[in-house]
Design a protein around this motif. Structure first.
Motif, short mmCIF file in Angstrom:
data_model
loop_
_atom_site.label_atom_id
_atom_site.label_comp_id
_atom_site.label_asym_id
_atom_site.label_seq_id
_atom_site.Cartn_x
_atom_site.Cartn_y
_atom_site.Cartn_z
N VAL A 365 49.18 30.44 45.72
CA VAL A 365 48.50 31.74 45.74
C VAL A 365 47.04 31.57 46.13
N ARG A 366 46.40 30.52 45.63
CA ARG A 366 44.99 30.29 45.97
C ARG A 366 44.83 30.13 47.48
N ARG A 367 45.72 29.36 48.09
CA ARG A 367 45.61 29.15 49.53
C ARG A 367 45.91 30.43 50.30
N PHE A 368 46.91 31.18 49.86
CA PHE A 368 47.25 32.42 50.57
C PHE A 368 46.11 33.43 50.48
N TRP A 369 45.53 33.56 49.30
CA TRP A 369 44.43 34.52 49.10
C TRP A 369 43.09 33.97 49.57
N ARG A 370 43.02 32.65 49.78
CA ARG A 370 41.74 32.00 50.04
C ARG A 370 40.77 32.32 48.91
N ALA A 371 41.24 32.04 47.72
CA ALA A 371 40.54 32.44 46.50
C ALA A 371 40.14 31.20 45.70
N PRO A 372 38.98 30.65 45.93
CA PRO A 372 38.60 29.42 45.22
C PRO A 372 38.40 29.60 43.73
N ALA A 373 38.25 30.84 43.26
CA ALA A 373 38.01 31.07 41.83
C ALA A 373 39.26 31.49 41.08
N LEU A 374 40.46 31.20 41.64
CA LEU A 374 41.70 31.65 41.02
C LEU A 374 41.78 31.24 39.56
N ALA A 375 42.19 32.18 38.71
CA ALA A 375 42.32 31.89 37.28
C ALA A 375 43.26 30.71 37.05
N GLN A 376 42.94 29.89 36.07
CA GLN A 376 43.69 28.65 35.83
C GLN A 376 44.63 28.74 34.63
N ARG A 377 44.54 29.79 33.86
CA ARG A 377 45.38 29.90 32.66
C ARG A 377 45.69 31.37 32.40
N PRO A 378 46.73 31.63 31.61
CA PRO A 378 47.06 33.03 31.30
C PRO A 378 45.90 33.75 30.62
N GLY A 379 45.87 35.05 30.83
CA GLY A 379 44.85 35.87 30.20
C GLY A 379 45.35 36.45 28.89
N LEU A 380 44.60 37.39 28.38
CA LEU A 380 44.90 38.03 27.10
C LEU A 380 45.90 39.16 27.30
N LYS A 381 46.96 39.14 26.49
CA LYS A 381 47.94 40.21 26.52
C LYS A 381 47.38 41.44 25.81
N ALA A 382 47.97 42.59 26.04
CA ALA A 382 47.35 43.88 25.70
C ALA A 382 46.76 43.94 24.30
N VAL A 383 47.54 43.62 23.28
CA VAL A 383 47.03 43.72 21.91
C VAL A 383 45.87 42.76 21.70
N ASP A 384 46.04 41.51 22.15
CA ASP A 384 44.96 40.53 22.01
C ASP A 384 43.75 40.90 22.86
N LEU A 385 44.01 41.53 23.99
CA LEU A 385 42.92 41.95 24.86
C LEU A 385 41.99 42.93 24.14
N PHE A 386 42.58 43.92 23.47
CA PHE A 386 41.73 44.90 22.79
C PHE A 386 41.11 44.32 21.52
N ARG A 387 41.74 43.32 20.92
CA ARG A 387 41.08 42.61 19.83
C ARG A 387 39.85 41.86 20.34
N ALA A 388 39.97 41.32 21.55
CA ALA A 388 38.83 40.63 22.15
C ALA A 388 37.72 41.60 22.53
N VAL A 389 38.09 42.81 22.91
CA VAL A 389 37.07 43.85 23.14
C VAL A 389 36.36 44.16 21.83
N ALA A 390 37.13 44.24 20.76
CA ALA A 390 36.55 44.58 19.45
C ALA A 390 35.57 43.52 18.96
N ASP A 391 35.90 42.24 19.17
CA ASP A 391 35.03 41.20 18.61
C ASP A 391 33.99 40.69 19.59
N GLY A 392 33.92 41.29 20.78
CA GLY A 392 32.85 40.97 21.71
C GLY A 392 33.15 39.88 22.71
N ARG A 393 34.34 39.29 22.67
CA ARG A 393 34.68 38.30 23.69
C ARG A 393 34.82 38.95 25.06
#
Length: 887
Positions: A365-393
């Motif tokens: 995907v990095r090569r197809f998009w030519r995206a040198p900053a491609l994310a390297q690990r999974p992100g936060l799922k919805a519930v955890d995402l809003f918990r991270a919004v709440a605690d300032g992450r």
């Protein structure tokens, strides 16, 4: 734009559920739109459900967000986009890529979804992009991946029609996917030997149509399918030759299932009676052509992935997969949940069904998009995402096309998280969602009928949504907003797409890039579509590889998308029953009703759709109601550890004793205290991250109001400040239910009456107050009925007066009665939304000799369109028959 020249109609696709019905939309010169089902679309063959039929009524332009806003003040697009891009860049620079996030929607078009994921994962360098599809389909995705090696729905809608046994698990198909259910019903009529089994804690509309209903206890699905696998082994219907050639893990899965061969243990685990349980096990074990359809009742669980695996185990162990009329089948809740999965819409995915945790996929995907900053690990799922919004992450979040302040579990916590967040952007079509007040920047989005792109339905069929209306004000498509922000952040070369067609071509090309049959999702044949070809694209089921033969069903050859090509059976464990306490003795189940959609942003604007079930309610079993002193139509307070709601009691045997059901649609825009997801705990499946929305420990008590009221009004009424209020649209205005413990509200303020209105106001000795107001022409502008007990007013009659004739002075007192005269029969509560037929209409037809649903349909047309009201019609016929027998 693809148009039907002879009719001036545009072929498009419905924006509601995952059936993916084709729609013919004709924009007329007077500004109205005609909506019809597309008879050539293979998903619906011309049929539409009540929501689809009412699409034209939801295009009302009121409350549209028409211009960008910064800090609640109108701004230019350049200023708003510059501000968003600058704040995102500043946040990343100061706090790192994972301090920003995007929360998207299964109502995105695929092209919107694709650019969102490319921007966030490819160029911002974070995988913190998730979607409200996490709330409905994530457990299916996880179960498919670990069992099949890919997130692949094996079969087609035709399989549901060809099955000898169709099992619906946690799926009220009759209400949530009505057109698909009607295809099933037509197949049953053609083949009377076909059997339908419904597994659901509630007696839903689907259950009432079934040959067998199993009212299973909450979260016992895994135990049931462990029992089903054990029954297959006992019956000798395990296909060991298939399993040995094409799967791994059969022996371990059987070992986990064997304890549930003991029917008494299984009966205890599932809460089912012995005879129907044994009947189901025998049917399931011995019927070769079996399709198991599952939906939110399976997915929305802390054990959802295991439930999916337990179902897959049964099909893999018996070889009932990839064959006509046989296989597991997930039906999606949203119009483009599947398209979102195709572009990697979840935080743990990459585009084109690739895995963010796979280094080879990341490199591709990095090569197809030519995206040198491609994310390297999974992100936060919805519930955890809003918990991270709440605690300032997470310090900056862009919310697009969804309403998390109402739809997320522990929704009050989600609201508080957004209140604390330093930077919130909201892209939406309307300005009055419960999420919008938290926006530092509000961006006006294009709505259905105005935007152009593709969606994918539950059987992997890609269809076009086409624009047939101009963009109002300064509204812009979501992909355009994403492109413009990306350009301003310095990524212009990678985001040079002039239109949706260019985005689709890139999406299709990525699906084929270095694929060679190694990945299930491949639409390389569509990567070379020119603009005209994209405009004319007919519904197309994937896979559609360039130069390859089309595939109807997956896995017919026994090859799966695992490293060794073998499917995996998993030894799953039965989930524990919900942990109840004396303080929280009930299990709260949440879900949908027939005529509303999500948080009512669109369907809440249709008076017709709002008439069927016009109030938020709580279903309670008669034994529980009697024990708590609750009568039908009382007000009740429903509470959990996370919040409370005040709802109308609906006493019914449709729910099991000890369980409650409340719909999730009502928001702070339509009710005072009925945001049900505020009560749902943010307890998630450890694998999929999907919240458990159907098994919350809860308590219930009767609420004693000092007064009750009902009102109709041309102006939008204001019920805030009352103990209970719920309002919905009505023909010509609004209807409002209310109750309180303090003094009733002042009628003029409540109804928004002009001081010059001609008002009749009468209070009798019993404390009942009746008020009606008329304008200078004699037309009713508002009416209010107040009483010490629930108001006995014909709602259908009262609502009809708003759109009715002018009243001469000597006739105005008839309004105060709240009931029609003998010259005007009361239609009763709405049953058939498609044709406006009420319960009393059906009762009269039954008393007059209509002894079947077909006869009622012939007389009144009720039930002859989408068919989702047929079980209600049958119930009314049965009740009328009992009345006649006792006379």
């Amino acid at each position: 734009m693809d148009t039907l020249a002879e009719a001036g109609a545009t072929r498009t696709t419905c924006p509601y559920c995952g059936v993916g019905c084709g729609v013919l939309a004709t924009a007329r010169g007077d500004g109205t739109v005609r909506i019809e089902g597309d008879p050539e679309h293979p998903a619906n063959l011309g049929r539409l459900c009540s929501k689809g039929s009412a699409l034209a009524e939801t295009l009302i332009p009121d409350r549209r967000l028409l211009h960008p806003e910064i800090g609640g003040r109108r701004a230019t697009w350049d200023a708003a986009l510059d501000h968003v891009a600058a704040r995102l860049a500043e946040t990343v620079a100061a706090h790192g890529p994972d301090s920003v996030a995007l929360y998207a929607s299964g109502q995105f078009l695929t092209e919107d979804y694709y650019l969102a994921n490319k921007l966030v994962k490819g160029f911002l360098g974070t995988a913190n992009i998730d979607t409200n599809s996490r709330l409905c389909m994530a457990s299916t995705v996880a179960g498919h991946k670990r069992g099949l090696g890919s997130d692949t729905v094996p079969g087609t809608y035709e399989d549901l029609e060809e099955a000898d046994l169709l099992v619906l698990v946690g799926s009220n198909l009759a209400w949530c996917h009505p057109v698909l259910f009607q295809r099933v019903q037509a197949a049953r009529a053609r083949r009377p030997a076909m059997r339908l089994v419904v597994i659901d804690p509630r007696e839903t509309a689907s259950a009432r149509e079934a040959d067998l209903h199993l009212p299973i206890r909450a979260d016992a699905d895994t135990a049931l399918f462990l029992g089903a696998l054990a029954a297959m082994e006992a019956a000798g219907t395990i296909d060991r030759a298939y399993a040995e050639a094409h799967t791994q893990g059969l022996d371990e899965a059987l070992l986990a299932a064997r304890p549930f061969a003991d029917i008494e243990r299984l009966r205890h685990a599932t809460g089912l009676e012995r005879e129907p349980l044994a009947r189901f096990l025998d049917l399931y074990a011995r019927t070769g052509k079996t399709v198991t359809v599952f939906s939110q009742g399976v997915n929305q669980s802390a054990a959802g992935t295991d439930k999916v695996s337990a179902i897959l185990n049964c099909h893999l162990a018996s070889g009932r997969i990839g064959r006509p009329g046989a296989g597991p089948f997930s039906v999606t809740g949203q119009p483009n949940a599947m398209g979102g999965r195709e572009v990697g819409g979840l935080a743990n995915q990459l585009a084109a069904h690739m895995e963010i945790g796979d280094p080879a996929h990341r490199d591709l995907v990095r090569r197809f998009w030519r995206a040198p900053a491609l994310a390297q690990r999974p992100g936060l799922k919805a519930v955890d995402l809003f918990r991270a919004v709440a605690d300032g992450r997470v310090r900056a979040i862009w919310i697009m096309g969804t309403n998390p302040v109402d739809s997320l579990p522990e929704a009050d916590a989600a609201a508080e998280a957004l209140r604390r967040c330093p930077f919130v952007v909201v892209s939406d079509i309307v300005r009055d969602t419960d999420t919008m007040p938290f926006a530092h920047v509000a961006l006006p989005a294009a709505a259905w009928g105005e935007k152009d792109g593709t969606v994918t339905n539950s059987e992997r069929r890609i269809s076009r949504q086409r624009a047939f209306l101009p963009l109002p004000g300064e509204a812009r498509p979501d992909w355009w907003q994403l492109r413009e922000v990306a350009r301003r952040m310095g990524f212009a070369e990678a985001f040079d797409h002039p239109d949706a067609a260019a985005i689709f071509r890139e999406h299709a090309a990525l699906s084929a890039f270095e694929n060679d049959g190694t990945r299930d999702f491949d639409i390389g044949a569509l990567a070379t579509l020119d603009d005209a070809g994209y405009a004319a694209l007919a519904p197309t089921r994937w896979p559609a590889p360039a130069g390859g033969a089309p595939t109807t069903r997956f896995f017919a050859d026994g090859r799966f998308y695992t490293p060794d090509g073998r499917a995996r059976l998993h030894a799953v464990r039965a989930a524990a029953a919900p942990a109840l306490t004396p303080e929280r003795p009930f299990v709260l189940n949440t879900g949908r009703i027939r005529d509303q959609w999500h948080t009512m942003t669109r369907t809440g604007r249709s008076a017709r759709l709002s008439a069927h079930l016009a109030e938020p309610f709580c279903e309670i079993h008669p034994i529980d109601a009697a024990r708590l002193g609750i009568a039908d139509a009382d007000l009740v307070e429903l509470s959990t550890d996370h919040g409370g709601a005040v709802l109308r009691a609906l006493v019914t045997e449709r729910v099991r004793e000890g369980t409650l059901f409340a719909p999730m649609h009502w928001t702070g825009q339509f009710s005072g205290a009925a945001r049900i997801n505020a009560l749902v705990p943010a307890h998630t499946d450890p694998i999929s991250g999907q919240p458990a929305s159907k098994a919350a420990p809860a308590s219930l008590r009767r609420v004693q109001a000092a007064w009750y009221g009902f009102a109709v009004s041309r102006a939008e009424p204001e019920g805030r400040g009352c103990l209970y209020w719920a309002k919905v649209r009505a023909p010509g205005g609004w209807r409002l239910e209310l109750a309180g413990t303090e003094a009733p509200p002042e009628p003029h303020a409540l109804l928004g009456l002009d001081p010059a209105a001609d008002v009749l106001d009468y209070t009798d000795r019993g404390g009942q107050r009746r008020l009606a107001a008329f304008d200078g022409r004699g037309a009713l502008v508002g009416a209010l009925w107040l009483a010490p007990e629930p108001v006995a007013v014909s709602r259908a009659f009262a609502v009809s007066l708003l759109d009715g004739p002018r009243f001469e002075p000597d006739a105005r007192t008839r309004v105060l009665a709240g009931r029609p005269g003998a010259d005007r029969p009361d239609p009763g509560a709405l049953v058939c939304s498609c044709f406006g037929v009420g319960a009393n209409d059906i009762r009269r037809a039954a008393a007059g000799g209509c002894a079947s649903v077909a006869a009622v349909g012939q007389s009144l047309r009720a039930g002859t369109n989408c068919g989702s009201c047929r079980s209600e019609i049958q119930g009314l016929i049965d009740a009328e028959r009992r009345v006649l027998q006792h006379r």
